[in-house]
Design a protein around this motif. Structure first.
Motif, short mmCIF file in Angstrom:
data_model
loop_
_atom_site.label_atom_id
_atom_site.label_comp_id
_atom_site.label_asym_id
_atom_site.label_seq_id
_atom_site.Cartn_x
_atom_site.Cartn_y
_atom_site.Cartn_z
N GLY A 244 95.43 27.56 71.43
CA GLY A 244 95.10 26.68 70.32
C GLY A 244 94.75 25.28 70.77
N ASP A 245 95.32 24.84 71.90
CA ASP A 245 95.02 23.50 72.41
C ASP A 245 93.55 23.37 72.77
N TYR A 246 93.03 24.41 73.40
CA TYR A 246 91.61 24.37 73.76
C TYR A 246 90.74 24.33 72.51
N GLU A 247 91.06 25.15 71.54
CA GLU A 247 90.29 25.17 70.30
C GLU A 247 90.32 23.81 69.61
N GLU A 248 91.49 23.17 69.64
CA GLU A 248 91.62 21.86 69.00
C GLU A 248 90.76 20.81 69.69
N GLU A 249 90.78 20.79 71.03
CA GLU A 249 89.97 19.83 71.77
C GLU A 249 88.48 20.09 71.57
N LEU A 250 88.10 21.36 71.56
CA LEU A 250 86.70 21.71 71.35
C LEU A 250 86.25 21.36 69.93
N ASP A 251 87.17 21.51 68.98
CA ASP A 251 86.84 21.19 67.59
C ASP A 251 86.60 19.70 67.42
N ARG A 252 87.40 18.87 68.09
CA ARG A 252 87.18 17.41 68.02
C ARG A 252 85.84 17.04 68.64
N LEU A 253 85.50 17.69 69.76
CA LEU A 253 84.20 17.43 70.38
C LEU A 253 83.07 17.81 69.44
N THR A 254 83.18 18.97 68.81
CA THR A 254 82.13 19.44 67.90
C THR A 254 81.95 18.47 66.74
N THR A 255 83.05 17.98 66.20
CA THR A 255 82.98 17.03 65.08
C THR A 255 82.22 15.77 65.48
N ARG A 256 82.48 15.26 66.66
CA ARG A 256 81.81 14.03 67.09
C ARG A 256 80.34 14.28 67.41
N VAL A 257 80.04 15.41 68.03
CA VAL A 257 78.64 15.74 68.32
C VAL A 257 77.87 15.90 67.02
N GLU A 258 78.44 16.63 66.08
CA GLU A 258 77.77 16.86 64.79
C GLU A 258 77.56 15.55 64.05
N SER A 259 78.55 14.69 64.09
CA SER A 259 78.44 13.40 63.41
C SER A 259 77.32 12.56 64.01
N GLU A 260 77.26 12.50 65.35
CA GLU A 260 76.22 11.70 66.01
C GLU A 260 74.83 12.26 65.73
#
Length: 466
Positions: A244-260
């Motif tokens: 779950g830790d990996y999924e959480e870190e990847l999810d934060r990255l996705t959110t920032r990429v999508e936002s940018e």
């Protein structure tokens, strides 16, 4: 860039990263220990062969007034006389006089003299490789010294307090093991110090705080090392074995990429790295999976036609004629090469099954740009996995046809200077560099068990024709 202008002042306040230094010490500990052992063994063999026991003959002398005047023993001139005599006994003049009197070219040992603290006594020592030589050398010093007293005027003289006897000879055993161990410790300390110095002076990106100071781009997130489970071929967020830790870190990255990307209404994202083995393909695939989880229509394209990896990560078979290279060569249609998987409702993939010669020629063709525009008109996002930017020119060619770029930066591997140079190259193509993601990172409480490396997907990028 303003960040580039401020870098000198930032570098001066660069924090010391002890975990980074410890990682490199552990990485190089075998070489350091082996070097110390080799030096220690060589020193022991050499010293044991040439270093023998030594013998020291001693005699105690007292400095007294020539007229035995008690008042002269108490005035300050006594200390001056002691100092002057010590200087003569420890001087080259005495050595030269002994050689002259004994008719030899060099002493067979060493002469030294020292004052007994808070007394008018001087201890004269002669050290040689044998007891006989030490005693002879001490006798020569005593006989030669009076000749030198004529060079200075003094109201004082020596009186022998001990006899010139073999009883006053001490043997010092050779200690080759001690000096060999000392040499090994010096090499060990030197290796540790050199490693620490190189770590503190390097421009490799080793943590997020340092990356913010030395890079021209922001670091959107950090992805740590994660241990792959047994029989797990790749780390995928769709795999129940992935933590779950990996999924959480990847999810934060996705959110920032999508936002940018949404800020500038961008759809086509190229994911690349500077060097091989930075884990970019794993990041690319999981980024596409995460976006599709959010209900976004995503097309994932493996644009690495030198060392394709996406199909391997999905453990998918690619039939002949259904690869990206076939599509770009005009041998297949988009419908022929586009893959669907019932597990990923909103994800479409275009794989590459094998390396081809000179893929840059296909990527430079207008057909590639047309393909991306066509796909972007139908999808919410188009995610491209590309070869490393710092090794071949494919990624630079692809960037001219994309909207934005995400750089995967492996901790302790990529140099800041290389990354900044790559960013400058990308800026010239007109593409937007969203930022970087620090990948395969150690350095905080969550990374204790993350001690295995990701699968390596790249080898031998040097030959473009492979």
């Amino acid at each position: 860039m303003n960040q580039e202008m401020n870098r000198p002042s930032q570098a001066s306040s660069m924090p010391v990263d002890l975990p980074y230094i410890c990682r490199h010490l552990w990485k190089n500990i075998f070489v350091i220990l082996m070097s110390a052992c080799i030096v220690g063994i060589a020193a022991f063999v050499g010293l044991d062969m040439y270093m023998g026991s030594s013998y020291t003959a001693s005699m105690n002398l007292s400095v007294i007034a020539r007229d035995n005047s008690e008042t002269r023993l108490n005035d300050g001139s006594l200390n001056t006389a002691i100092t002057r005599n010590l200087n003569v006994l420890n001087s080259d003049m005495l050595v030269e006089q002994i050689c002259k009197d004994s008719q030899i070219e060099r002493l067979p040992g060493a002469i030294s003299a020292s004052q007994v603290a808070d007394t008018n006594m001087i201890t004269l020592n002669a050290t040689a490789s044998s007891a006989e030589e030490a005693l002879r050398l001490l006798k020569s010093a005593l006989e030669s010294y009076p000749t030198l007293t004529g060079y200075f005027e003094s109201g004082y003289m020596f009186r022998n307090l001990t006899a010139l006897s073999a009883d006053n000879i001490q043997k010092q055993d050779a200690r080759p093991l001690y000096y060999a161990a000392l040499a090994a410790l010096l090499v060990l300390a030197g290796g540790v110090g050199l490693t620490a110095f190189l770590c503190m002076s390097t421009d490799k990106v080793y943590n997020r705080q340092q990356a913010a100071m030395v890079l021209d781009i922001p670091v959107l997130n950090t992805i740590h090392y994660f241990r792959k489970k047994k029989n797990q071929k790749a780390i995928l967020i769709s795999d129940s074995a992935t933590t779950g830790d990996y999924e959480e870190e990847l999810d934060r990255l996705t959110t920032r990429v999508e936002s940018e990307m949404n800020k500038n209404d961008q759809k086509v994202l190229m994911v690349t790295s500077i060097r091989e083995n930075e884990g970019k393909s794993t990041i690319t695939v999981n980024l596409a999976l995460n976006l599709s989880r959010r209900g976004k229509k995503v097309m994932l394209i493996d644009c690495d036609m030198r060392r394709p990896a996406v199909a391997k990560i999905f453990d998918a078979e690619v039939e002949e004629g259904t690869a990206l290279s076939d599509l770009l060569a005009g041998d297949s249609t988009l419908k022929d090469v586009m893959r669907r998987d019932s597990r990923y409702k909103y994800l479409r993939c275009v794989f590459q099954n094998k390396a081809i010669a000179e893929p840059d020629k296909l990527l430079e063709d207008e057909a590639f740009k047309t393909l991306l525009r066509k796909i972007a008109s139908r999808m919410d996002y188009v995610i491209l996995d590309t070869p490393p930017l710092g090794i071949v020119r494919d990624a630079e060619i692809i960037s001219a046809a994309t909207d934005s770029v995400l750089l995967v930066i492996r901790q302790d591997l990529a140099h800041a200077s290389e990354i900044n140079d790559a960013v400058d190259v990308l800026d010239e193509t007109g593409v937007t560099v969203l930022g970087g993601v620090l990948n395969m990172a150690f350095g905080d409480k969550n990374s204790v068990s993350r001690n295995k490396r990701y699968e390596k997907y790249y080898y031998g990028y040097g030959d473009k024709n492979k």
